[in-house]
Design an enzyme around this catalytic site. Structure first.
Site, mmCIF file in Angstrom:
data_model
loop_
_atom_site.group_PDB
_atom_site.id
_atom_site.type_symbol
_atom_site.label_atom_id
_atom_site.label_comp_id
_atom_site.label_asym_id
_atom_site.label_seq_id
_atom_site.Cartn_x
_atom_site.Cartn_y
_atom_site.Cartn_z
ATOM 1 N N VAL A 38 0.755 -1.218 -0.039
ATOM 2 C CA VAL A 38 -0.025 -0.152 0.006
ATOM 3 C C VAL A 38 0.832 1.380 0.036
ATOM 4 C CG1 VAL A 38 -1.835 1.321 1.372
ATOM 5 C CG2 VAL A 38 -1.910 -1.001 1.153
ATOM 6 N N ASP A 39 0.774 2.031 -1.047
ATOM 7 C CA ASP A 39 1.751 3.200 -0.922
ATOM 8 C C ASP A 39 1.164 4.331 -0.128
ATOM 9 O OD1 ASP A 39 -0.324 4.415 -2.709
ATOM 10 O OD2 ASP A 39 0.887 4.039 -4.428
ATOM 11 N N SER A 40 1.892 5.399 -0.216
ATOM 12 C CA SER A 40 1.435 6.597 0.867
ATOM 13 C C SER A 40 0.179 6.984 0.145
ATOM 14 C CB SER A 40 2.773 7.699 0.874
ATOM 15 O OG SER A 40 2.799 8.121 -0.443
#
Lengths: 80, 413
Positions: A38-40
């Protein structure tokens, strides 16, 4: 009052919708970034969706402490 | 002066006529219209209730989670860009296996309006649910360089990613920039083109308020009718087109299939009015003359013109006058916008693809709906049916609000 299992499965639904995470991969010990990819920016979406779903407020300075699914479950359990 | 030769080795498109270049070209040669009635709920209140919408929904090609992070114009650019890349034969698996140095690959893809649908949708979210609910993907989705950046990212281009914005001349100017980049030695290969996705009530209302659009709502397929006496404005289209431009000796060295030579480009500005073209089309004439000089050709060499002709009362005839002045009374004209609608910032890319395929297949695609030609139409138009003819060299015109004029010349390889 939702149980930890219910909160986990609610988070799994959000993670699937927002980031395409397979719900079977979601477990308390999993790290959002390292295990679930999960990216920022997606994490921001997860937080906003979780606030909505569980009726909690998750301040931005708290988000950095939510490393694992379990961290998020604990925060939601304690604050909703 | 010796000049670097540039050729076209790959084509890609997603348009109202088809989900790729082959289906789009087949539809053009068959004279099919991509225009239909808008069925969206919001369309009911508009004076314009027709548009040319994509034949194939990007959702059929791009996975759901990825698609929700892309503006529609970005999704379309990626579809067209990947098609063009695959078509060029550089490598199905991408840059790494192509033998091409990433620092020699550039991208030049523009959009006339940019990520307007994202901007408007997120504004709706803001008003209804508050600022905290605005998507964190909003900015990379609405920024005008987003489509070029995504294509550059996915292909691994490191020689620069460029975004031209010159309204309806954007796609053509992006191609001209690609030509310049290769000629100046900054890259060996450029993926170039345009994309546009603004089928939304606000842009339509804006164009409609200018009285620039056709209101032939009861007969959508007849609405785009360049040069016809009954024309009453353009029909909005959406889509994307991308071309792989390549240094000719680079293409030859790898045995690439070459569609055509990109022989020259001319770019001028009117300095006259923000939306009205110069009444004598002087800027367009200068662009065509500049393209001829750049290609080292004379007007008599150009046998076919894919015209800008958008189906507006004034612009269509001004262009005919300009073509006569710059090129002569011999070229066979067509306006493929009669079928595709007007793709704004993608128009120059799609119409360059049509021009190139006309050269390859020795056939001019038709201008449909030209039932009652304007009295001033003093040039031969391939009306109603495709016109088989030998085409060694052809020119594509694009003009845009702001006084932008771009003419591109392609020749048989």
């Amino acid at each position: 009052m939702a149980t930890r299992e219910e909160i986990t499965s609610g988070l799994a639904e959000i993670l699937e919708e927002v980031a395409g995470v397979n719900p079977d991969d979601v477990a308390e010990e999993k790290s959002f970034t390292d295990d679930l990819d999960v990216d920022s920016l997606s994490m921001v979406e997860v937080v906003v969706a979780a606030e909505e779903k569980f009726g909690v407020k998750i301040p931005d300075n708290e988000v950095q402490n939510l490393k694992t699914v379990g961290d998020a479950v604990s925060y939601i359990e304690a604050n909703h | 002066m010796s000049r670097t030769d540039v050729v076209v080795t790959g084509l890609g498109a997603t348009t109202p006529l088809g989900g790729d270049v082959a289906s789009t070209w087949d539809a053009m040669l068959a004279g099919r219209s991509g225009v239909s009635a808008l069925t969206q709920e919001w369309a009911g209140q508009l004076s314009v209730r027709i548009a040319a919408q994509l034949a194939v929904d990007p959702a059929n090609l791009i996975e759901r989670v990825k698609l929700r992070r892309l503006d529609r114009s970005e999704a379309m650019a990626l579809i067209a860009g990947h098609q063009a890349w695959a078509d060029s034969g550089l490598a199905d698996s991408g840059l790494a296996d192509s033998g091409l140095d990433p620092e020699r690959l550039a991208v030049s893809i523009g959009s006339g309006i940019g990520g307007a649908i994202t901007l408007l949708n997120q504004y709706d979210v803001l008003k209804e649910h508050g600022p905290r609910r605005v998507s964190p993907h909003t900015v990379p989705m609405l920024m005008p360089n987003g489509p070029a950046a995504w294509v550059g990212l996915e292909l691994g281009a490191q020689a620069g990613v460029h975004t031209v914005a010159s309204a309806c001349a954007t796609g053509a100017e992006a191609l001209a920039l690609g030509l310049d980049i290769i000629r100046s030695g900054r890259a060996d290969v450029v993926v170039a083109g345009g994309t546009e996705a603004v089928v939304h009530q606000l842009p339509i209302a804006g164009f409609a308020s200018m009285r620039a659009m056709s209101t032939r709502n009861d007969d959508p397929e007849k609405a785009s009718r360049p040069w016809d006496k009954g024309r009453d404005g353009f029909v909005l289209g959406e889509g994307a087109g991308a071309l792989v431009l390549e240094r000719a000796d680079h293409a030859a060295a790898r045995g690439a299939r070459v569609y055509a030579r990109f022989a020259g480009a001319g770019i001028t500005s009117d300095g006259y009015d923000i939306v009205q073209p110069h009444p004598e089309g002087l800027g367009g004439i200068r662009a065509m003359n500049m393209a001829l000089r750049d290609a080292d050709l004379s007007g008599s060499d150009i046998v076919h013109v894919n015209a800008h002709a958008t189906s507006t009362p004034v612009g269509d005839m001004a262009e005919v006058h300009g073509v006569r002045k710059a090129i002569g009374d011999h070229p066979v004209l067509t306006s493929t916008k009669s079928m595709s609608g007007h793709l704004l910032g993608a128009a120059g890319a799609l119409e360059s693809i049509a021009t190139i395929l006309a050269i390859r297949d020795s056939v001019v695609p038709p201008t449909i709906n030209l039932d009652d030609p304007d009295d001033g139409l003093s040039l031969d138009v391939a009306a109603h049916k495709a016109r088989p003819m030998d085409i060694p060299a052809a020119l594509n015109n694009s003009f845009g609000f702001g006084g932008h004029n771009v003419a591109l010349i392609f020749t048989r390889a």
